[in-house]
Design an enzyme around this catalytic site. Structure first.
Site, PDB file in Angstrom:
ATOM      1  N   GLU A 109      -2.996   8.728   5.700  1.00 45.82           N
ATOM      2  CA  GLU A 109      -3.036   6.918   6.996  1.00 45.82           C
ATOM      3  C   GLU A 109      -2.416   5.335   7.233  1.00 45.82           C
ATOM      4  O   GLU A 109      -2.836   5.558   6.101  1.00 45.82           O
ATOM      5  CB  GLU A 109      -4.785   6.629   7.369  1.00 45.82           C
ATOM      6  N   CYS A 127       0.001  -1.590   7.124  1.00 41.17           N
ATOM      7  CA  CYS A 127      -0.606  -1.041   6.427  1.00 41.17           C
ATOM      8  C   CYS A 127      -0.335   0.354   5.488  1.00 41.17           C
ATOM      9  O   CYS A 127      -1.095   1.407   6.225  1.00 41.17           O
ATOM     10  CB  CYS A 127      -2.473  -1.555   6.231  1.00 41.17           C
ATOM     11  N   CYS A 134      -6.703   9.688  -3.650  1.00 41.11           N
ATOM     12  CA  CYS A 134      -6.301   8.643  -4.624  1.00 41.11           C
ATOM     13  C   CYS A 134      -7.229   9.368  -5.203  1.00 41.11           C
ATOM     14  O   CYS A 134      -8.166   9.876  -6.113  1.00 41.11           O
ATOM     15  CB  CYS A 134      -6.731   7.384  -4.002  1.00 41.11           C
ATOM     16  N   CYS A 138     -12.704   4.010  -7.134  1.00 39.72           N
ATOM     17  CA  CYS A 138     -13.183   2.821  -6.907  1.00 39.72           C
ATOM     18  C   CYS A 138     -14.779   3.179  -6.072  1.00 39.72           C
ATOM     19  O   CYS A 138     -14.733   4.140  -5.232  1.00 39.72           O
ATOM     20  CB  CYS A 138     -12.731   1.701  -6.450  1.00 39.72           C
ATOM     21  N   CYS A 141     -14.780   2.878  -2.707  1.00 47.41           N
ATOM     22  CA  CYS A 141     -13.405   2.840  -1.791  1.00 47.41           C
ATOM     23  C   CYS A 141     -13.602   4.114  -1.170  1.00 47.41           C
ATOM     24  O   CYS A 141     -14.392   4.841  -2.185  1.00 47.41           O
ATOM     25  CB  CYS A 141     -12.038   2.164  -1.925  1.00 47.41           C
ATOM     26  N   GLY A 181      -4.142   5.652  -1.369  1.00 46.92           N
ATOM     27  CA  GLY A 181      -3.609   5.586  -2.549  1.00 46.92           C
ATOM     28  C   GLY A 181      -3.160   3.471  -4.052  1.00 46.92           C
ATOM     29  O   GLY A 181      -3.753   3.249  -3.413  1.00 46.92           O
ATOM     30  N   GLU A 182      -2.697   4.450  -5.251  1.00 46.54           N
ATOM     31  CA  GLU A 182      -2.512   3.415  -5.540  1.00 46.54           C
ATOM     32  C   GLU A 182      -0.900   3.792  -5.805  1.00 46.54           C
ATOM     33  O   GLU A 182      -0.429   4.158  -7.124  1.00 46.54           O
ATOM     34  CB  GLU A 182      -3.338   3.366  -7.499  1.00 46.54           C
ATOM     35  N   SER A 213      -0.755  -4.085  -3.760  1.00 46.49           N
ATOM     36  CA  SER A 213      -2.033  -4.505  -3.706  1.00 46.49           C
ATOM     37  C   SER A 213      -1.719  -3.325  -4.432  1.00 46.49           C
ATOM     38  O   SER A 213      -1.546  -2.181  -4.778  1.00 46.49           O
ATOM     39  CB  SER A 213      -2.632  -4.858  -3.344  1.00 46.49           C
ATOM     40  N   SER A 236      -6.248  -6.403  -7.301  1.00 47.79           N
ATOM     41  CA  SER A 236      -8.071  -6.458  -6.428  1.00 47.79           C
ATOM     42  C   SER A 236      -8.654  -6.415  -7.893  1.00 47.79           C
ATOM     43  O   SER A 236      -9.442  -5.489  -8.929  1.00 47.79           O
ATOM     44  CB  SER A 236      -7.958  -4.908  -6.138  1.00 47.79           C
ATOM     45  N   LEU A 237      -9.429  -7.534  -7.728  1.00 45.62           N
ATOM     46  CA  LEU A 237     -10.377  -8.011  -8.528  1.00 45.62           C
ATOM     47  C   LEU A 237     -11.561  -7.997  -9.071  1.00 45.62           C
ATOM     48  O   LEU A 237     -11.864  -7.138  -9.455  1.00 45.62           O
ATOM     49  CB  LEU A 237     -10.054  -9.956  -9.359  1.00 45.62           C
ATOM     50  N   HIS A 238     -12.262  -8.007  -7.769  1.00 45.23           N
ATOM     51  CA  HIS A 238     -13.783  -7.695  -7.044  1.00 45.23           C
ATOM     52  C   HIS A 238     -14.692  -8.106  -8.483  1.00 45.23           C
ATOM     53  O   HIS A 238     -15.886  -7.525  -8.135  1.00 45.23           O
ATOM     54  CB  HIS A 238     -13.464  -6.272  -7.196  1.00 45.23           C
ATOM     55  N   CYS A 362     -10.147  -2.150   4.762  1.00 45.70           N
ATOM     56  CA  CYS A 362      -9.757  -1.917   3.932  1.00 45.70           C
ATOM     57  C   CYS A 362     -10.644  -0.983   2.873  1.00 45.70           C
ATOM     58  O   CYS A 362     -11.591  -1.249   3.128  1.00 45.70           O
ATOM     59  CB  CYS A 362     -10.180  -2.946   3.264  1.00 45.70           C
TER      60      CYS A 362
END
Ligand code: SAH
Length: 371
Positions: A109, A127, A134, A138, A141, A181-182, A213, A236-238, A362
């Site tokens: 997507e 985006c 992925c 996480c 997500c 994905g990363e 990101s 992406s700290l979170h 997101c």
């Protein structure tokens, strides 16, 4: 635990191409070499790339700067569009989610986020995805529910811009690597894609309008710092403690916060570009006053800004464990949190929740329709 090496191996099976070549996989110098192989002068490569990227000619027969025979050869040998639009959905806020099918049937997507700027200009941010699925898992997500199918090819990454422009009938001005994905687990294809989208006198997008990101792949951050591509980096700290970060993001078991933040610091020193920390707010988990104090400390290590992201529900993936317990921080607390960071001099923005109604926000990309 995560098989990082494995992700690297999974690519598009070349047999799907039936002997043809993905035009969008070629860097300029590689296309020159191919032209020489085909008995053509080197400069044909530049003409093809200009036709393809600057003029958006997806049909080589329309690359009129080329001699007819070469146009025909290109049309026969190249696949110029490896993505097929399956559906697209427009949100009430103008966000458009596009579902694409790849040549081997995998799906990804891309999301268009339009924004009118105060100075009257409009920004159209795409985006884009870098993997089908992925591997990171996480808790918050939706893409995690897909697991990793495979890495995208360079052509499939850049192709999302060309395909989206066709669907939307308008030009993309900004790109964020924040889809499925990363990106730093598909490092080579992503860096090559950035080189291609910023190639030439009339690039698809300017490097300063590209943000990558990452969930925090330390060796890849170190490597990115040495590349000659001037894009922006977001982490992406979170969470502000290792304990919580490990519960939310399994990748945090591989590199602790100190190691990760030291890598971000080196990234800043090598590039001179301020970094962004993304911080999803989860009710009662990472939104306390102690979190604010720790986040301020983190953000002060190098010039940086903080993007606070409201948590977008992912109930439609039927989450279990911690994932099932995550709740968004109430609006008033988000406002307090942001105000406190700003009072401490940390540039802080709340990332808008574009496209929540169509599961395009997101972390909601999971090949599903609306939640
Ligand atoms: N793998 C990369 C890029 C994809 S995610 C990364 O981790 O950064 C893009 C951003 O959306 C990240 O900051 C991610 O943490 C955030 N995100 C993921 N799920 C979300 C959710 N449910 N609500 C809000 N933001 C989410």
């Amino acid at each position: 635990m995560l098989e990082l090496g494995q992700a690297k191996m999974r690519r598009l099976n070349p047999e799907t191409l039936g002997g043809r070549l993905l035009l969008g996989n070629f860097l300029p110098e590689e296309l020159q070499a191919l032209m020489v192989e085909w008995g053509q002068p080197r400069y044909r490569a530049e003409q093809i790339l200009h036709g393809y990227y600057a003029e958006r000619r997806l049909d080589p027969m329309e690359m009129t700067t080329l001699p007819l025979v070469l146009r025909q050869q290109c049309a026969e040998r190249f696949v110029t569009m490896p993505l097929k639009l399956v559906t697209h959905t427009r949100s009430s806020d103008g966000t458009v989610k596009m579902l694409f099918e790849l040549l081997d049937g995998n799906r990804v997507e891309s999301v268009l986020i339009p924004r009118e700027m105060r100075d009257g200009r409009s920004r159209r941010t795409l985006c884009i995805s870098t993997q089908a699925g992925c591997p990171l898992g996480c808790a918050f997500c939706a893409t995690a529910s897909l697991k990793l199918r495979r890495n995208l090819e360079t052509a499939e990454i850049v192709g999302q811009i060309l395909a989206a422009e066709r669907v939307l009938g308008e030009r993309i001005t900004n790109v964020v690597f924040m889809g499925m994905g990363e990106p730093l687990l598909n490092y080579d294809a992503v860096v090559r894609a950035v080189r291609l989208m910023t190639w030439g006198q009339q690039p698809l997008v300017a490097p300063r309008h590209i943000t990558l990101s990452t969930a925090g792949i330390v060796p890849a951050i170190e490597r990115l710092a040495q590349e000659s591509i001037a894009i922006k980096l977001a982490l992406s700290l979170h969470a502000t403690t290792d304990n919580l970060r490990r519960r939310l993001m399994p990748i945090a078991r591989r590199w602790d916060l100190e190691t990760l933040l030291a890598a971000m610091e080196r990234y800043y020193r090598a590039t001179g570009r301020a970094v962004t920390y993304e911080y999803i707010l989860f009710d009662g988990l990472n939104d306390t006053d102690a979190d604010i104090r720790r986040l301020v400390k983190i953000a002060r290590r190098v010039p940086s800004k903080v993007n606070v992201i409201p948590f977008h529900p992912i109930d439609f993936t039927n989450p279990t464990g911690l994932a099932a317990e995550l709740r968004p921080t109430p609006r008033e607390r988000i406002a307090e949190f942001v105000a406190a960071l700003r009072r401490q001099g940390i540039p802080t923005m709340v990332r808008s929740s574009s496209g929540v109604d169509i599961a395009a926000a997101c972390g909601q990309l999971a090949l599903t329709a609306a939640p």
